[in-house]
Design a protein around this motif. Structure first.
Motif, short mmCIF file in Angstrom:
data_model
loop_
_atom_site.label_atom_id
_atom_site.label_comp_id
_atom_site.label_asym_id
_atom_site.label_seq_id
_atom_site.Cartn_x
_atom_site.Cartn_y
_atom_site.Cartn_z
N GLN A 1 -2.02 96.04 -6.44
CA GLN A 1 -0.95 95.14 -6.86
C GLN A 1 0.23 95.26 -5.89
OE1 GLN A 1 -0.34 96.31 -10.95
NE2 GLN A 1 -2.13 95.18 -11.64
N ASP A 2 -0.09 95.30 -4.60
CA ASP A 2 0.88 95.38 -3.51
C ASP A 2 1.71 96.68 -3.50
OD1 ASP A 2 0.11 92.88 -2.51
OD2 ASP A 2 1.43 91.86 -3.92
N VAL A 3 1.25 97.70 -4.19
CA VAL A 3 1.94 98.98 -4.21
C VAL A 3 1.03 100.04 -3.58
CG1 VAL A 3 2.92 100.77 -5.72
CG2 VAL A 3 3.19 98.36 -6.32
N PRO A 4 1.52 100.79 -2.57
CA PRO A 4 0.69 101.84 -1.97
C PRO A 4 0.24 102.86 -3.03
CG PRO A 4 2.70 101.52 -0.71
CD PRO A 4 2.83 100.73 -1.98
N THR A 5 -1.08 103.09 -3.09
CA THR A 5 -1.65 103.96 -4.11
C THR A 5 -2.67 104.89 -3.45
OG1 THR A 5 -1.39 102.16 -5.70
CG2 THR A 5 -2.88 103.93 -6.31
N LEU A 6 -2.69 106.13 -3.90
CA LEU A 6 -3.62 107.11 -3.33
C LEU A 6 -5.01 106.91 -3.90
CD1 LEU A 6 -1.35 110.29 -3.54
CD2 LEU A 6 -1.79 108.84 -1.54
N ILE A 7 -6.02 107.04 -3.04
CA ILE A 7 -7.42 107.02 -3.44
C ILE A 7 -7.90 108.46 -3.47
CG2 ILE A 7 -9.75 106.27 -2.84
CD1 ILE A 7 -8.47 104.00 -1.20
N LEU A 8 -8.50 108.87 -4.58
CA LEU A 8 -9.00 110.22 -4.73
C LEU A 8 -10.48 110.18 -5.06
CD1 LEU A 8 -5.94 110.04 -6.13
CD2 LEU A 8 -6.29 112.49 -6.13
N LEU A 9 -11.21 111.19 -4.60
CA LEU A 9 -12.65 111.28 -4.83
C LEU A 9 -12.99 112.67 -5.36
CD1 LEU A 9 -15.17 109.48 -4.41
CD2 LEU A 9 -15.45 110.58 -2.19
N CYS B 1 -10.58 107.93 -8.33
CA CYS B 1 -9.44 107.50 -9.14
C CYS B 1 -8.31 107.05 -8.23
CB CYS B 1 -8.98 108.57 -10.13
SG CYS B 1 -8.32 110.08 -9.43
N LEU B 2 -7.41 106.30 -8.80
CA LEU B 2 -6.23 105.80 -8.09
C LEU B 2 -5.01 106.37 -8.77
CD1 LEU B 2 -7.21 102.02 -7.85
CD2 LEU B 2 -7.29 103.71 -6.01
N ILE B 3 -4.08 106.90 -7.96
CA ILE B 3 -2.86 107.48 -8.53
C ILE B 3 -1.69 107.11 -7.64
CG2 ILE B 3 -1.66 109.60 -9.19
CD1 ILE B 3 -4.38 110.89 -9.69
N ALA B 4 -0.60 106.67 -8.27
CA ALA B 4 0.63 106.39 -7.53
C ALA B 4 1.15 107.71 -6.94
CB ALA B 4 1.68 105.78 -8.46
N PRO B 5 1.59 107.70 -5.68
CA PRO B 5 2.06 108.94 -5.05
C PRO B 5 3.21 109.61 -5.81
CG PRO B 5 1.88 107.18 -3.42
CD PRO B 5 1.64 106.56 -4.76
N GLN B 6 3.97 108.84 -6.57
CA GLN B 6 5.10 109.38 -7.33
C GLN B 6 4.68 110.05 -8.64
OE1 GLN B 6 4.64 106.14 -6.58
NE2 GLN B 6 6.08 105.76 -4.91
N ASN B 7 3.43 109.84 -9.05
CA ASN B 7 2.96 110.36 -10.33
C ASN B 7 2.50 111.80 -10.18
OD1 ASN B 7 1.82 110.85 -12.82
ND2 ASN B 7 0.80 108.87 -12.96
N GLN B 8 3.46 112.69 -10.10
CA GLN B 8 3.16 114.10 -9.83
C GLN B 8 2.31 114.75 -10.92
OE1 GLN B 8 3.75 115.77 -6.89
NE2 GLN B 8 4.18 113.66 -6.30
N ALA B 9 2.52 114.37 -12.17
CA ALA B 9 1.72 114.96 -13.26
C ALA B 9 0.24 114.62 -13.10
CB ALA B 9 2.25 114.50 -14.62
N SER B 10 -0.08 113.35 -12.81
CA SER B 10 -1.48 112.96 -12.64
C SER B 10 -2.07 113.54 -11.37
CB SER B 10 -1.63 111.44 -12.65
OG SER B 10 -1.65 110.97 -13.98
#
Length: 172
Positions: free
Chosen positions: A162-170, A135-144
């Motif tokens: 979309q040119d925004v740094p996003t965390l990759i989770l496995l 999954c992909l989650i924005a670093p600022q999205n603490q709830a997710s």
């Protein structure tokens, strides 16, 4: 493939219908919902396309998104499941089904996302070819991020979405 119905103590997860489009629009046009996803509220047309995409995933991939309905009221309250967006992020991400979840803010903080995703992940472990999901989650999205950790996802990297740094989770 027919969308399997999953049932939890408080929720029913089943196929989206054309009648879900207006509720989908109410959810995805809410700035609070899209704040960490795209930042841009969806139009009614984009929500129609989303519902069509949900159906297409099931038809072509034998997995996809479920409509989440509250058992007590029957109300459509969110979407959970897996997708394949051909994001071209790389082999640490692209080969796995991409998990996602979104809920109407009126239902945040009730444990529904955990309940729904636990059912979905249980289904995926028994039915899907790969036990690994990403999954992909924005670093600022603490709830997710908190939910993803509870579900067993771990951060393995970062990629621009979309040119925004996003965390990759496995997970798996």
């Amino acid at each position: 493939m027919n969308v399997p119905t999953l049932e939890t103590a408080r929720l029913i997860l089943n196929a989206h219908t054309a009648e879900d489009v207006l509720r989908n629009f109410a959810i995805w046009s809410n700035p609070q919902v899209v704040k960490h996803i795209s930042g841009t509220p969806s139009t009614l047309q984009q929500c129609w396309w989303r519902v069509l995409r949900y159906a297409g995933h099931w038809s072509l991939n034998n997995y996809g998104y479920w409509a989440v309905r509250e058992k007590a009221s029957g109300e459509y309250i969110g979407d959970v499941g897996f997708q394949d967006n051909l994001r071209a992020i790389g082999p640490v991400f692209d080969v796995y089904p991409e998990a996602g979840w979104v809920f109407d803010p009126r239902f945040h903080g009730l444990g529904y996302a955990t309940e729904a995703m636990t059912a979905v992940l249980g289904w995926s472990e028994s039915v899907m070819k790969s036990r690994l999901t990403a999954c992909l989650i924005a670093p600022q999205n603490q709830a997710s991020l908190k939910l993803s950790k509870k579900l067993g996802y771990r951060v393995i990297g970062e990629a621009p979405v979309q040119d925004v740094p996003t965390l990759i989770l496995l997970r798996g």
